[in-house]
Design an enzyme around this catalytic site. Structure first.
Site, PDB file in Angstrom:
ATOM      1  N   ASP A  41      -3.964  -4.764  -5.008  1.00  0.00           N
ATOM      2  CA  ASP A  41      -3.187  -3.551  -5.313  1.00  0.00           C
ATOM      3  C   ASP A  41      -1.773  -3.789  -5.800  1.00  0.00           C
ATOM      4  OD1 ASP A  41      -5.380  -2.294  -4.302  1.00  0.00           O
ATOM      5  OD2 ASP A  41      -4.395  -1.397  -2.599  1.00  0.00           O
ATOM      6  N   ASP A  52       0.801  -1.224   0.000  1.00  0.00           N
ATOM      7  CA  ASP A  52       0.000   0.000   0.000  1.00  0.00           C
ATOM      8  C   ASP A  52       0.832   1.272   0.000  1.00  0.00           C
ATOM      9  OD1 ASP A  52      -2.436   1.259  -0.185  1.00  0.00           O
ATOM     10  OD2 ASP A  52      -2.748   1.342   1.982  1.00  0.00           O
ATOM     11  N   ASP A  91     -12.440   1.669   5.954  1.00  0.00           N
ATOM     12  CA  ASP A  91     -11.385   1.916   4.973  1.00  0.00           C
ATOM     13  C   ASP A  91     -10.228   2.701   5.576  1.00  0.00           C
ATOM     14  OD1 ASP A  91     -12.649   0.716   2.699  1.00  0.00           O
ATOM     15  OD2 ASP A  91     -13.991   2.444   2.613  1.00  0.00           O
TER      16      ASP A  91
END
Length: 339
Positions: free
Chosen positions: A162, A124, A313
Site C-alpha cells: 500500500d 494504512d 481483514d
C-alpha cells in the site's frame, strides 16, 4: 504473529467514496478463472513449490487442534492452507526472532523464504491496519534488523504493501510523501545488500489505481530501478488474469520490470454487488492458484500467498481484528478451493 498483517485500508477519495487499499479497492467485473487440476487436500502440496511452508502457522496449529478433537474431515480440508507456502509478515518491534526461526526452518528444508516488510510510518492512513514505525529513524532501525536477520538465506521480500499506491490516491499527507519515498528507496538498497534477497515494491491492484502509468514515477522514486520488480493484489481478490494484464502494462511502462501476484484468496474473484465492502472479509471467496514460480508468463516471477488465508481483514462481517486468525473463514476458503 502480531496483528498488523492483513492489509485492508480505505481509499480517501471523496468523489468515489469507495473503500480501497491493497485489500480494499473496488472490484472490476471479472469472471473467476479456471483452476489447475485438483489435488486431494494435503497431498503432495509442499513438493510443488520452491517456497517455504511454515510449520508453526495458525493454519497448521488449527489442523493439529482439530485432529486432536476428532474433526479429521475439517482438518484435512484445512491442509489446503496449512501445507502450502505463505508469506511471513515481519513483526513490529524486533523482527529478528521470528525471521531467524523462519530462516532456520527454510534453510533446513532447502526452500525460499517469502517475507513481507510492513512497518512504514503512518501505515494504512490510520485505517484498520494503522500503525507502523513511530518515525523515520525507527523505521531505518527496523528494516535494518529485518534485513540483517535474513542474512544470506534465499528470500523474496514484498516491500510495504500500500505504501506507494497511497501516495497516488492522495491518502498519504503531503508532509509525509518525500520521507516515505526516501525510506522505501533506502529499504530497497538495504535489502538488496543481501546477496540472495529479491525485492518487490508493492503496486496495489488493478481496481485501485486504474491507470498504471500513475504509479511509474513514485515507484522509481521508491527504488524500483534497483528492486527486482513489483507486487500486485496483496490481500485483495482480483483475478490473476486481471493482474497479469495490469502488470504487463505497468511492466511496459517501467522498462520491463517483472512482478509477482498474490493469489491467496482470488479463486472466485472479488465480491460483486457490495463494492464498498468488497475488500473486507467478503463471503463466498476461495483460495487461488497455489504458490509457484512456474507461472507460464515470462513477466510473472511467482504466484504467492502473501496474505495468509484465514487471517481477518478487520472487524467487519463478524471478523476479529485485522490480522487475527479466523478458523471458520479459513475453512470456507479451503472448502471452496478447486486446487
Amino acid at each position: 504473529m502480531p496483528a498488523p498483517r492483513s492489509r485492508p485500508a480505505t481509499l480517501l477519495t471523496a468523489a468515489l467514496a469507495l473503500t480501497a487499499a491493497a485489500a480494499c479497492a473496488p472490484a472490476p467485473t471479472a469472471q473467476p478463472e479456471s483452476a489447475p487440476p485438483h489435488h486431494p487436500a494435503g497431498v503432495g502440496l509442499v513438493d510443488e513449490s520452491p517456497f517455504w511452508v511454515d510449520p508453526q502457522s495458525d493454519a497448521a496449529r488449527q489442523v493439529a487442534a482439530w485432529e486432536a478433537q476428532g474433526r479429521n474431515s475439517d482438518a484435512q480440508v484445512l491442509r489446503r492452507i496449512a501445507d502450502r507456502p505463505m508469506a511471513l509478515w515481519g513483526p513490529a518491534g524486533d523482527p529478528g526472532p521470528e525471521i531467524r526461526r523462519a530462516r532456520a526452518s527454510a534453510r533446513a528444508a532447502g526452500r525460499t523464504l517469502v517475507l513481507v516488510a510492513y512497518n512504514i510510518p503512518y501505515r494504512d492512513c490510520g485505517q484498520h491496519s494503522a500503525g507502523g514505525a513511530r518515525d523515520a529513524a525507527a523505521y531505518r532501525s527496523w528494516i535494518g534488523a529485518f534485513a540483517d536477520n535474513i542474512a544470506d538465506t534465499k528470500a523474496l521480500v514484498v516491500l510495504e504493501p500500500d505504501a506507494v499506491p497511497h501516495l497516488v490516491d492522495g491518502c498519504t499527507r503531503a508532509g509525509h510523501r518525500d520521507e516515505r519515498l526516501q525510506l522505501l528507496s533506502e529499504a530497497v538498497d538495504r535489502l538488496k545488500r543481501n546477496k540472495n534477497t529479491k525485492v518487490y515494491l508493492d503496486a496495489g491492484n488493478p481496481a485501485w489505481i486504474p491507470d498504471p502509468k500513475k504509479l511509474v514515477d513514485p515507484l522509481y522514486k521508491a527504488g524500483l530501478d534497483r528492486a527486482d520488480g513489483f507486487s500486485l493484489n496483496v490481500s485483495n481478490f482480483q483475478p490473476s488474469s486481471a493482474g497479469r494484464e495490469y502488470g504487463a502494462a505497468l511492466s511496459k511502462a517501467t522498462k520491463g520490470k517483472h512482478f509477482v501476484i498474490d493469489t491467496s484468496r482470488n479463486g472466485d474473484g472479488p465480491l460483486q454487488g457490495d463494492r464498498s465492502q468488497a475488500w473486507c472479509n467478503p463471503p463466498g471467496r476461495a483460495l487461488g492458484t497455489p504458490p509457484t514460480d512456474g507461472t507460464g508468463d515470462p513477466l510473472v516471477d511467482a504466484y504467492l500467498w502473501v496474505k495468509r488465508p484465514g487471517e481477518s481483514d478487520g472487524t467487519c462481517r463478524g471478523g476479529p481484528p485485522a490480522g487475527k486468525w479466523w478458523p471458520d473463514y479459513a475453512l470456507g476458503l479451503a472448502r471452496r478451493a478447486t486446487d
